[in-house]
Design an enzyme around this catalytic site. Structure first.
Site, short mmCIF file in Angstrom:
data_model
loop_
_atom_site.label_atom_id
_atom_site.label_comp_id
_atom_site.label_asym_id
_atom_site.label_seq_id
_atom_site.Cartn_x
_atom_site.Cartn_y
_atom_site.Cartn_z
N LYS A 1 0.75 -1.01 0.19
CA LYS A 1 0.04 0.07 0.04
C LYS A 1 0.98 1.14 0.04
O LYS A 1 0.54 2.18 -0.77
CB LYS A 1 -1.03 -0.09 1.19
N ARG B 1 14.14 -7.55 9.01
CA ARG B 1 13.47 -7.11 9.94
C ARG B 1 12.95 -8.03 11.19
O ARG B 1 12.53 -9.12 10.73
CB ARG B 1 12.19 -6.45 9.33
#
Ligand code: ZN
Length: 214
Positions: A13, A161
């Site tokens: 997004k 991450r």
């Protein structure tokens, strides 16, 4: 064109919103950014929000509505806007409808980047990147050509991450469904929900969105 862009973290997004801002000069309206800007500008509603946040309380719908309303009065909105992170409830969606109508504005599309949860877990849980040049890699789909050496810069340092793992992805999906599911029926009733395959390659997702926007 005024749109709401929906999609769980990892669906791309942010990438698509940035591209629409860059290529179409649309204005991205994120509630967090708008709140910070209103507080920094010291508008009446911004000062209200500041007092509430300093007291450690949640900013009310009325304050968010006020800040969004002020933002929608600015001239750049004419280039089209992308709402991000708002509305999150059917009540907020109804309130947004009224506010837009009062300003002679309307939503054209609510675009959802749809994902398959298991496929998203598979995609996110394997990703890592070069610690030096940030080139993205994947344990199963995109390993460096020479093991342990970045294709682009030759670095041997990589990073991952901490929240790119299955449990974190499933938690983010559950949060997304809890926050987003309530507003989709509101817009489905208006016939403006469009679904794009968020699992497609970034370019194909962008093309699908462009096809909708015309
Ligand atoms: Zn590199």
């Amino acid at each position: 064109m005024n749109i709401i862009l929906l999609g769980p973290p990892g669906a791309g997004k942010g990438t698509q919103a940035s591209r629409l801002v860059e290529e179409r000069k649309m204005v991205q309206l994120s509630t967090g950014d708008m709140l910070r800007a209103a507080v920094a500008a010291g508008t009446e509603i911004g000062l209200q929000a500041k007092r509430v946040m300093e007291a450690g309380e949640l900013v009310s719908d009325a304050i968010v509505d006020g800040i969004l309303s002020e933002r929608l009065d600015q001239e750049d909105i004419a280039r089209g806007f992308i709402l991000d992170g708002y509305p999150r409830t059917a009540v907020q969606a109804a309130s947004l409808d009224r506010m837009l109508a009062e300003k002679g504005l309307h939503l054209d599309h609510v675009i959802e980047l749809a994902v398959d949860e298991d496929a998203l877990v598979d995609r996110i849980s394997g990703r890592f990147s070069c610690a030096v040049c940030n080139t993205p890699y994947h344990d199963r789909y995109q390993l460096p050509k020479v093991e342990g050496v970045c294709d682009v810069c030759g670095s041997t340092e990589f990073k991952r991450r901490a929240d790119d793992n299955e449990e974190a992805v499933r938690t983010r999906m559950a949060e997304y469904r809890a926050k987003t599911a309530p507003i989709l029926p509101h817009y489905e009733a208006q016939g403006i929900v469009r679904r794009v395959d968020g699992m497609a390659p970034i370019g194909a997702v962008g093309q699908a969105i462009d096809d909708i926007l015309g």
